[in-house]
Design an enzyme around this catalytic site. Structure first.
Site, PDB file in Angstrom:
ATOM      1  CG  ASP A   1     -19.013   0.497  45.195  1.00  0.00           C
ATOM      2  OD1 ASP A   1     -18.585  -0.107  46.374  1.00  0.00           O
ATOM      3  OD2 ASP A   1     -20.173   0.940  45.322  1.00  0.00           O
ATOM      4  CD  GLU A   2     -21.310   4.493  44.088  1.00  0.00           C
ATOM      5  OE1 GLU A   2     -22.080   4.787  43.357  1.00  0.00           O
ATOM      6  OE2 GLU A   2     -21.582   3.892  45.314  1.00  0.00           O
TER       7      GLU A   2
END
Length: 527
Positions: free
Chosen positions: A320-321
């Protein structure tokens, strides 16, 4: 007179009527999470001063001592350090519990049968409660339910079990019922992690998602790459590999699997403290260098070491991210991408898929955060579980594409969001808009997330509880037995919160936002 629990009879009003009572009806409503089927009567039984564990008819030898340990633990929880005085009629003495487990195996596999039947007769000599379960882990859940039927009577000074006879049949709605802890943002000592595991079992949560490392610190020993834990906050804020083994074994004896996470390729700044070549450059330090074979060798070494410690079916690889700007601003990485006919999005996909293949080679199925699905879901391994956290509608898309899913949408099930109230935790439905039975089975369950930016040992338990318990009932109890209005369960949840307090768990009041202190003096049951 026998009674059958009915969800719609639960309503007591938001703050009125949350009183400790030993009436037949109230006893029936105090169980948390509510079982699939409950029948009970009106007779009071009295605990023997020497409660016995029997295993007549069981195929489980208990050579590891899991059952004996669990029984002794439950007896101590119920007694709660009170001095017991033997003053009761012999005809109503509960002599002990007979536990019948059909399987001799105590390996904690994912999806194991956790069902059980609990019967407490009103008559008999000697009088024994009976637990029957396919596996030892179903029996552990039954013992927890049994513990919630028993109370210390402060007048007679004996332990009593009200509303016998009891007949309870129970099994979980979802096989994955998780709680995330984060030991990168703040270090949590081993005893604190064990206390969280203990508290999980009281509401039948069964997966501890251990988000071990992140940008801020790398606290765990990796024998294959011993400099990685140079990224710990300090010399003492670390976990040896033996600490990890101890935590996993401790959890497994309680019926809790431990899911390890290394989040790659982002959230990895701390990795380069020990091995700076993992950084794209000294001035641009994450994500991990996609052009460097050493990045993948380190991941392989970590997962090789993990495979000897974390025996759960899954490993979490994050994903993620990911801000890939360091790849395009570092000349040698940009050149590598160009030579491989990739842009930065292609590089992100390449990294995630290669990390997946490494995990698969070590025998794991993979869990990834939802950004991987949102960006290249059709390229993910079919053994991927997509972890939904950003918002609604994702689980519906994931299962429509034939992949499995875990739900943790941040607006409802992030415990660090202190404005997320227990009512929202209770009403968050993992199967929203998923009506196809085959697709529903692909939703493994859900997880509440205790991210660690603003919690440490001093406040972790009151941030987790009682809101996590509200989600635990959503994940355990059959859908048709769940309250449609959370106000209908406030009396029962308040009782469970006070039970946690009595067991030494610092569960916060129900009233107000998460982790709030009591607003005024008063009874635990009214807060």
């Amino acid at each position: 007179m026998a009674c059958i629990w009915d969800t719609h009879s639960l309503h007591f009003g938001l703050l009125f009527g949350i009183l400790l009572s030993f009436s037949v009806t109230t006893n029936g409503l105090k169980l948390w999470p509510m079982p699939k089927s409950v029948n009970y009567g009106s007779k009071t039984l009295y605990w023997s001063t020497n409660m016995q564990l029997r295993t007549d008819g069981s195929n489980y030898a208990d050579s590891s001592g899991i059952l004996k340990e669990a029984f002794e633990r439950v007896v101590n929880l119920i007694k709660a350090d009170h001095i017991i005085e033997a003053k009761f009629a012999n005809s109503s003495v509960l002599a002990g519990v007979n536990v019948v487990v059909h399987s001799s195996d105590d390996t904690l596999n994912f999806g194991i049968d956790e069902s059980y039947t609990l019967n407490v007769p009103a008559k008999g000599s000697p009088l024994y409660a009976k637990i029957e379960a396919s596996t030892i882990f179903g029996a552990l859940h039954a013992l927890e339910t049994f513990s919630q039927l028993c109370y210390f009577n402060f007048t007679s000074k004996v332990v009593e079990l009200h509303a016998a006879p009891w007949t309870i049949y129970d099994l979980p709605r979802f096989p994955y019922r998780g709680l995330l802890i984060d030991t990168s943002r703040h270090y949590l000592p081993v005893p604190v992690i064990k206390s969280v595991i203990d508290s999980m079992t009281y509401s039948k949560l069964n997966v501890l998602h251990w988000h071990i490392v992140d940008d801020q610190s790398f606290p765990i020993e990796i024998p294959s790459y011993p400099k990685l834990w140079y990224g710990a906050y300090s010399y003492t804020e670390r976990y040896t590999i033996n600490d990890a083994i101890d935590i996993v074994k401790y959890a497994e004896r309680k019926g809790v699997n431990v899911l390890a996470e290394i989040d790659v390729p982002g959230h990895t700044l701390s990795w380069g403290v020990g091995y700076s070549s993992l950084w794209p450059s000294k001035s641009c330090r994450e994500p991990l260098d996609v052009s460097n074979e050493f990045s993948f060798k380190v991941i392989d070494g970590i997962l090789s070491d993990f495979s000897k410690v974390f025996k759960f079916k899954f490993v979490h690889l994050g994903g993620d991210e990911v801000n890939t700007s360091c790849w395009t601003t570092t000349p040698r990485i940009k050149e590598w991408l160009n030579n491989h006919h990739m842009n930065e999005s292609d590089g992100y996909r390449y990294f995630v898929l290669r990390a997946q293949q490494i995990a698969l080679s070590h025998g794991y199925d993979i869990i990834n955060w939802e950004e991987t699905f949102n960006n290249f879901g059709d390229k993910l391994s079919p053994r991927t579980v997509v972890h939904n956290w950003l918002g609604g509608g994702v689980a519906q898309k994931v299962v429509a594409d034939g992949l499995r899913c875990i739900v943790s949408n941040q607006d409802k099930w992030y415990l660090d969001h202190l404005d997320a109230t227990w009512e929202g935790f209770y009403t968050n439905e993992p199967l929203t808009n998923i009506t196809n039975p085959a697709q529903q089975k692909l939703v493994l369950g859900g997880e509440v997330c205790m991210w660690g930016e603003h919690i440490d040992t001093s406040d972790i338990q009151q941030t987790i509880w009682p809101r996590a318990a509200a989600a635990a009932e959503r994940l355990w109890t059959p859908f048709d037995k769940l309250a449609k209005d959370p106000k209908d369960v406030i009396s029962r949840l308040a009782h469970f919160r006070c039970l946690l307090n009595q067991r030494g768990v610092q569960a916060a009041p129900l009233i107000g936002n998460g982790r709030e202190a009591p607003s005024d003096p008063g009874s635990c049951y009214k807060q």
